[in-house]
Design a protein around this motif. Structure first.
Motif, mmCIF file in Angstrom:
data_model
loop_
_atom_site.group_PDB
_atom_site.id
_atom_site.type_symbol
_atom_site.label_atom_id
_atom_site.label_comp_id
_atom_site.label_asym_id
_atom_site.label_seq_id
_atom_site.Cartn_x
_atom_site.Cartn_y
_atom_site.Cartn_z
ATOM 1 N N GLY A 135 0.812 -1.218 0.000
ATOM 2 C CA GLY A 135 0.000 0.000 0.000
ATOM 3 C C GLY A 135 0.839 1.259 0.000
ATOM 4 N N ILE A 136 1.894 1.273 0.811
ATOM 5 C CA ILE A 136 2.784 2.436 0.850
ATOM 6 C C ILE A 136 3.496 2.601 -0.491
ATOM 7 N N GLY A 137 3.925 1.478 -1.078
ATOM 8 C CA GLY A 137 4.568 1.552 -2.389
ATOM 9 C C GLY A 137 3.645 2.132 -3.442
ATOM 10 N N MET A 138 2.379 1.707 -3.423
ATOM 11 C CA MET A 138 1.409 2.242 -4.371
ATOM 12 C C MET A 138 1.154 3.726 -4.131
ATOM 13 N N ALA A 139 1.048 4.106 -2.860
ATOM 14 C CA ALA A 139 0.809 5.515 -2.539
ATOM 15 C C ALA A 139 1.982 6.382 -2.982
ATOM 16 N N MET A 140 3.211 5.897 -2.782
ATOM 17 C CA MET A 140 4.378 6.664 -3.235
ATOM 18 C C MET A 140 4.375 6.817 -4.744
ATOM 19 N N LEU A 141 4.026 5.758 -5.447
ATOM 20 C CA LEU A 141 3.995 5.814 -6.908
ATOM 21 C C LEU A 141 2.974 6.842 -7.386
ATOM 22 N N VAL A 142 1.789 6.817 -6.805
ATOM 23 C CA VAL A 142 0.731 7.762 -7.197
ATOM 24 C C VAL A 142 1.138 9.186 -6.876
ATOM 25 N N LEU A 143 1.672 9.419 -5.673
ATOM 26 C CA LEU A 143 2.086 10.774 -5.287
ATOM 27 C C LEU A 143 3.231 11.272 -6.172
#
Length: 260
Positions: free
Chosen positions: A38-46
């Motif tokens: 989830g954190i990896g996905m959030a970093m990618l989106v941000l």
């Protein structure tokens, strides 16, 4: 922008890690994998939204997602389907008081944020990759592959002979190659951002890296105790344990438990 987006990552990690309220052990297992993904996905989106990303940073985020999804999925399937694991006494913690669950939840999701922070610092501090990023990517990828192979070989070994631990294949290098693979992955993540970390950010990054080292050593120690209890009287295990390093391949450290 940086503090606000950091808070987003922490909240995402907290949400995924909250699966541990269903089963306490999942704060440290299934919730761990899901929180990292989830954190990896959030970093990618941000990173995409704020134009702070290039190929190397995108790959680091994707590796975090892949790592978390594989680990979380593997642990979830194991916990739900493998009867022998669910009947083990060391995973049956009974009813845990709510305040203990909350403390564990907070501690774990903050640790998961700290573990992934080198990627986040690279993204925010310089916004592009360099030699450190690519070295980190290669090492992290090796860690994912190593851990996946170890988990697969362990499953195959237990199907063939449930009365013995996995001792062949990659388990000839060390007795806990899955834990070693995890250390390799997080070493890659740490290296990927090591030249972009500034000031107090070092505290957060080091908490994450040292934290996972301590957890993996503790996990290997618990596993060794369980193996001694279950297989310690078997000559084949005694010979295997006396010649195969416990956690680090090619390093002659064979035991974390003093009295075998």
């Amino acid at each position: 922008m940086f503090p606000a987006n950091s808070l987003i990552l922490i909240i995402v990690g907290a949400l995924f890690c909250s699966i541990g309220f269903y089963r306490f052990i999942w704060f440290m297992s299934v919730g761990y994998g899901l929180a990292i993904a989830g954190i990896g996905m959030a970093m990618l989106v941000l990173g995409i939204i704020h134009h702070m990303i290039d190929l190397s940073i995108a790959m680091l985020c994707i590796l975090a997602i892949a790592y978390g999804c594989r680990l979380g999925g593997f642990l979830l399937i194991r916990d739900l389907k493998v009867t022998s694991y669910n009947t083990r006494k060391d995973v049956k913690v009974g009813k845990v008081p709510l305040f203990v669950q909350v403390i564990m939840w907070i501690f774990m999701f903050l640790l998961y944020y700290c573990e992934t922070s080198p990627i986040w610092y690279r993204m925010n501090n310089i916004g592009h990759g360099d030699i450190f990023a690519w070295i980190g990517i290669i090492i992290a990828l090796c860690g994912i592959v190593l851990e996946a192979i170890a988990d697969s070989q362990k499953n195959d070994a237990k199907k063939k002979n449930p009365a013995l631990p996995a001792m062949d294949g990659i388990y000839k290098l060390c007795r806990c190659p899955n834990y070693f693979g995890e250390l390799v992955f997080w070493t890659g993540v740490f290296i990927s951002g090591v030249n972009t970390i500034h000031g107090a950010q070092w505290i957060i990054a080091l908490i994450g890296y040292i934290g996972i080292i301590v957890i993996m050593i503790s996990g290997a120690k618990r596993l060794e105790k369980r193996h001694i209890k279950n297989y310690g009287k078997l000559p084949v295990y005694q010979e295997y344990a006396s010649k195969t390093p416990i956690l680090f391949p090619f390093i002659p450290l064979y035991h974390f438990v003093k009295d075998e």
